[in-house]
Design an enzyme around this catalytic site. Structure first.
Site, mmCIF file in Angstrom:
data_model
loop_
_atom_site.group_PDB
_atom_site.id
_atom_site.type_symbol
_atom_site.label_atom_id
_atom_site.label_comp_id
_atom_site.label_asym_id
_atom_site.label_seq_id
_atom_site.Cartn_x
_atom_site.Cartn_y
_atom_site.Cartn_z
ATOM 1 N N CYS A 40 0.799 -1.227 0.000
ATOM 2 C CA CYS A 40 0.000 0.000 0.000
ATOM 3 C C CYS A 40 0.833 1.279 0.000
ATOM 4 C CB CYS A 40 -0.949 -0.001 1.196
ATOM 5 S SG CYS A 40 -2.009 -1.451 1.238
ATOM 6 N N LYS A 63 -9.715 -0.090 9.671
ATOM 7 C CA LYS A 63 -9.695 -1.116 8.629
ATOM 8 C C LYS A 63 -8.848 -2.263 9.153
ATOM 9 C CE LYS A 63 -8.120 -1.915 3.928
ATOM 10 N NZ LYS A 63 -7.646 -1.287 2.697
ATOM 11 N N ARG A 122 -8.860 -8.897 -3.923
ATOM 12 C CA ARG A 122 -7.460 -8.947 -4.379
ATOM 13 C C ARG A 122 -7.335 -9.695 -5.698
ATOM 14 N NH1 ARG A 122 -4.747 -9.492 1.643
ATOM 15 N NH2 ARG A 122 -5.558 -7.482 2.357
ATOM 16 N N LYS A 144 -14.324 -1.130 8.154
ATOM 17 C CA LYS A 144 -14.186 -2.152 7.121
ATOM 18 C C LYS A 144 -13.390 -3.335 7.650
ATOM 19 C CE LYS A 144 -11.786 -2.754 2.866
ATOM 20 N NZ LYS A 144 -10.873 -2.185 1.963
ATOM 21 N N TYR A 161 -21.172 -4.374 -2.898
ATOM 22 C CA TYR A 161 -21.139 -4.877 -4.275
ATOM 23 C C TYR A 161 -22.537 -5.272 -4.753
ATOM 24 C CZ TYR A 161 -16.197 -4.802 -3.356
ATOM 25 O OH TYR A 161 -14.935 -4.367 -3.026
HETATM 26 C C1 PBG Z 1 -7.035 -1.146 -0.542
HETATM 27 C C2 PBG Z 1 -8.375 -1.744 -0.470
HETATM 28 C C3 PBG Z 1 -8.695 -3.093 -0.258
HETATM 29 C C4 PBG Z 1 -10.077 -3.176 -0.260
HETATM 30 C C5 PBG Z 1 -10.575 -1.893 -0.504
HETATM 31 N N1 PBG Z 1 -9.498 -1.018 -0.594
HETATM 32 C C6 PBG Z 1 -7.847 -4.285 -0.171
HETATM 33 C C7 PBG Z 1 -6.919 -4.529 0.903
HETATM 34 O O1 PBG Z 1 -6.873 -3.835 1.914
HETATM 35 O O2 PBG Z 1 -6.153 -5.466 0.705
HETATM 36 C C8 PBG Z 1 -10.852 -4.438 -0.070
HETATM 37 C C9 PBG Z 1 -12.268 -4.360 -0.404
HETATM 38 C C10 PBG Z 1 -12.988 -5.643 -0.478
HETATM 39 O O3 PBG Z 1 -12.524 -6.736 -0.101
HETATM 40 O O4 PBG Z 1 -14.116 -5.565 -0.937
HETATM 41 N N2 PBG Z 1 -6.891 -0.323 -1.629
#
Ligand code: PBG
Length: 336
Positions: free
Chosen positions: A136, A205, A215, A259, A325
């Protein structure tokens, strides 16, 4: 005691509130509505591409030129907004595509502004979709190990956010869990004269196993290691989530997000109670969506009922906005 005496009858009967559908309807308190839903979309470069994402039934990587058609449908359904994720044509160590005014997400944003200017365009601000190592931020070596360089990443996050806004993003959502990311983005936006652009921070998160299908969708699984040095430990206490939220608000976040959502309803509920007046979003992530679809395919749950029940719980816990989604199907269900 006479064992044959009649049992006492209940005086309060809550079943009266459930006996008739019409009574159930007037006492109902939690209602899903299309305008509170945000739909994530995956945008790739190229032309006329609609590549189904196997682990996310109903979702595809869409090339920029097919986006307008999809956006029209989303807008017609009255959905609150879209959250855009880009899959660049080439990835590198710095995630350069995400900083370029001609990057995939910037091209997509210009399409949103041309085709559906009234539709809220939110962009995820992070590097994992754009770096070849899938992390990231930019990497540095610490104690013989590769680690994300937090502070060097901040400046780049600021640049990415400004580039998104220049291309048409209405609201930026930093998701990388870097310390200081909200402050850095706020400062960068302000310096670029974008004081009016709000930040929705992914404040709490977690390092979750429910991101697997996402992913796949953006091809961002980290090449080595994982995200546990920056995303929160699922077993950390509620207090740490409250600190994250307080810190992000202090740095200038206008809205906060939790999240994933389903396994973190306690966090959603606590944040809602402790921070009244702060718009709160819950992100029902890819794994939550795909689990329901996988079970529904086998006939084990009803997708519509299970999806609505799950999103209703998130709303009831205190989330004002739901990133899901399933936004398109839910918007249809709630309007019919
Ligand atoms: C990172 C990001 C992620 C998700 C949203 N933004 C992936 C991660 O943290 O690896 C995951 C969203 C999902 O699983 O629906 N840019």
């Amino acid at each position: 005691m006479n064992p044959d005496a009649p049992l006492p009858l209940p005086t309060t009967r809550l079943r009266r509130l459930r006996h008739l559908p019409s009574v159930r309807a007037i006492v109902r308190e939690v209602k899903l509505s299309a305008e509170k839903l945000i739909l994530p979309l995956f945008i790739c470069s190229g032309k006329d591409l609609c590549k189904p994402i196997e682990s996310m039934p109903g979702h595809s990587q869409l090339s920029v030129n097919l986006l307008a058609e999809e956006l029209k449908k989303v807008a017609d359904l009255g959905i609150g907004g879209v959250m855009l994720f880009g899959i660049p044509p080439a990835k590198d160590a710095r995630g350069s595509d995400s900083l370029s005014d001609d990057g995939v997400i910037q091209q997509a944003l210009r399409i949103v502004k041309e085709s559906t200017p009234e539709l809220l365009a939110i962009t995820d601000v992070c590097f994992c979709e754009y770096t070849d190592h899938g992390h990231c931020g930019v990497l540095t070596e610490k104690g013989g190990q590769l680690d994300i360089d937090n502070d060097a990443t901040l400046e780049l996050l600021g640049r990415q956010a400004v580039s998104h806004v220049r291309a048409g993003s209405d609201l930026v959502a930093p998701s990388g869990m870097m310390d200081g990311m909200v402050g850095a983005i706020r400062e960068s936006l302000d310096r670029a004269d974008y004081q009016h652009i709000p930040i929705m921070s992914y404040a709490a998160k977690y390092a979750s196993s429910f991101y697997g299908p996402f992913r796949d969708a953006v091809e961002s699984a980290p090449e080595h290691g994982d995200r546990r040095t920056h995303q929160m430990d699922p077993a950390s206490g509620v207090g740490q989530a409250l600190r994250e939220v307080a810190l992000d608000l202090d740095e200038g976040a206008d809205m906060v997000m939790i999240k994933p959502a389903l396994a973190y309803l306690d966090i959603v509920s606590q944040v809602a109670q402790q921070f009244p007046g702060v718009p709160l979003a819950a992100y029902s992530v890819s794994g939550e969506y795909s689990m329901i679809h996988a079970a529904a395919e086998r006939g084990w749950v009803d997708a519509k009922a299970a999806t609505c029940e799950m999103l209703t719980a998130m709303h009831r816990a205190g989330a004002h906005l739901l990133v899901t989604y399933a936004a398109k199907e839910v918007a249809e269900w709630v309007s019919s």
